[in-house]
Enzyme design. Sequence first.
Site, mmCIF file in Angstrom:
data_model
loop_
_atom_site.group_PDB
_atom_site.id
_atom_site.type_symbol
_atom_site.label_atom_id
_atom_site.label_comp_id
_atom_site.label_asym_id
_atom_site.label_seq_id
_atom_site.Cartn_x
_atom_site.Cartn_y
_atom_site.Cartn_z
ATOM 1 N N MET A 72 3.706 6.973 -1.907
ATOM 2 C CA MET A 72 4.537 7.404 -2.948
ATOM 3 C C MET A 72 4.944 7.886 -4.510
ATOM 4 O O MET A 72 5.523 8.538 -4.297
ATOM 5 C CB MET A 72 5.685 6.223 -2.065
ATOM 6 N N PHE B 120 0.768 -1.439 0.052
ATOM 7 C CA PHE B 120 -0.416 0.195 -0.263
ATOM 8 C C PHE B 120 0.658 1.513 0.256
ATOM 9 O O PHE B 120 0.615 2.340 -0.814
ATOM 10 C CB PHE B 120 -1.156 0.121 1.092
ATOM 11 N N LYS B 121 1.889 1.212 0.270
ATOM 12 C CA LYS B 121 3.088 1.555 0.478
ATOM 13 C C LYS B 121 2.911 3.094 -0.809
ATOM 14 O O LYS B 121 3.452 3.937 -0.866
ATOM 15 C CB LYS B 121 3.961 1.948 1.174
ATOM 16 N N ASP B 122 2.890 2.674 -2.224
ATOM 17 C CA ASP B 122 3.013 2.779 -3.381
ATOM 18 C C ASP B 122 2.000 3.323 -3.594
ATOM 19 O O ASP B 122 2.386 4.832 -3.828
ATOM 20 C CB ASP B 122 2.610 2.033 -4.430
#
Length: 462
Positions: free
Chosen positions: A116, A111-113
């Site tokens: 980011m 989910f960091k995408d």
Amino acid sequence: MKYISTRGRAPVLDFEAAMLTGLARDGGLYLPQSLPRWSAADIAALAGLPYEEAAYRVMRPFVGDSFSDGELRGIIERAYAGFGHAARAPLVQLGSGHFLLELFHGPTLAFKDFAMQLIGQMFEAALTRSGRRVCIVGATSGDTGSAAIEAFRGLDAVDVFILFPHGRVSEVQRRQMTTPTEANVHALAIDGHFDDAQARVKDMFNDFSFRDEVNLAGVNSINWARVLAQVVYYFTAAVSLGAPHRKVSFTVPTGNFGDVFAGYIARAMGLPIDRLVVATNRNDILHRCLQSGDYRLEGVAPTISPSMDIQVSSNFERALFYAYGQDGAVVSRVMDELNTGGFHVSQGALEALREVFDSGSVGEDETLRTIAATHAATGEVLCPHTAVGVNVAERLRDPATPMVTLATAHPAKFPDAVEQATGQRPSLPPRMADLFEKPERVSRVDNDLSAIEALIRERTAQ
Ligand SMILES: *Cc1c(COP(=O)(O)O)cnc(C)c1O
């Protein structure tokens, strides 16, 4: 919109400056001075919109005049163009009243995408305009670092240094950080655990002469722009399930408290979220704190859900700021007590937290059993972090309210645990199939501030 520090003694900044600086100069975290309130009609109008349009509407008021309407739309389009699913954050039903929000269709499968990729585009737009160059330094328990490197690799105005705990990230995570060939990417394996990496990053931000010399910028989940990007999918998921006409609850596998805090912001903006459930692995400081009021450091145990092997949950400070009635002086005092091993949350603040948050913690065997049982019952393959969430959600959910568990990573990022649980090894999506053949590039560093600073100086000297 203006941004203030949770500790009350840093300059008030606009969106762009808060985004580029990351950590406030008084050690606190930036938050909007006030939150926009959405009416039921505003929420209802999101129904059926493409993800990018919903993202634009949710984020627009927070960005102020840092980006024009057209710039912001372009940033959002580019950020999500590389995702492997047209819905970006699709919902999948697990059982009666229980849904998974799949947040792992971005380029690094976590989910960091969502955050980011967005801030990569925002940095690029802001820095190109001003002709500045920055040095991004981040600590990672695995997924933040790979997402940051993926988002910033090859950008002209940015060097990116990522500290990860040596030997404590999965092979896929490590390879995603060590195989990019761009010269502006620097993967650093630190001798220590995640909290050491995070502490050294904080030390660098508090070393003002170093900070100014190399133009330090932070992209850890303390960066407000990251939290903001994550607010969006709470809106899209809740609206899909009937908001604003029906309440929805969320369970969030939690480490640094960034993702679940985004849900708190969505709720504070008026999204009808009933409960926000904090799900932790055996590194359960947040669960213990929400149960007892005691936030006490106990050391970190490695688990099969390494992205949650954290004990100092940075974004919890933001929740404390609201729980303490936005009193920066009190937050500052409480956070100082962390240096002596922990603090006790006042009764009033604890009640304020419990109005919103529930919590649960899950051990290793139970996590494996949840992966196996979910696979057998539904055919869905969960990553170990998501399994922690699903386990807690099943225990705590109210059958009358739809529950959404955030699926934070693709199972192929953690193939060993998944294979142990299901007997089947999950495979990477075809676009990443060559990850295991590429050569790696990494520097080992001691857990020592001046050594790390020296390395960064040397690598950024023109
Ligand atoms: C980062 C991460 C988490 C924890 O998210 P926080 O925002 O730090 O609470 C959970 N699961 C996965 C897969 C992650 O990468």
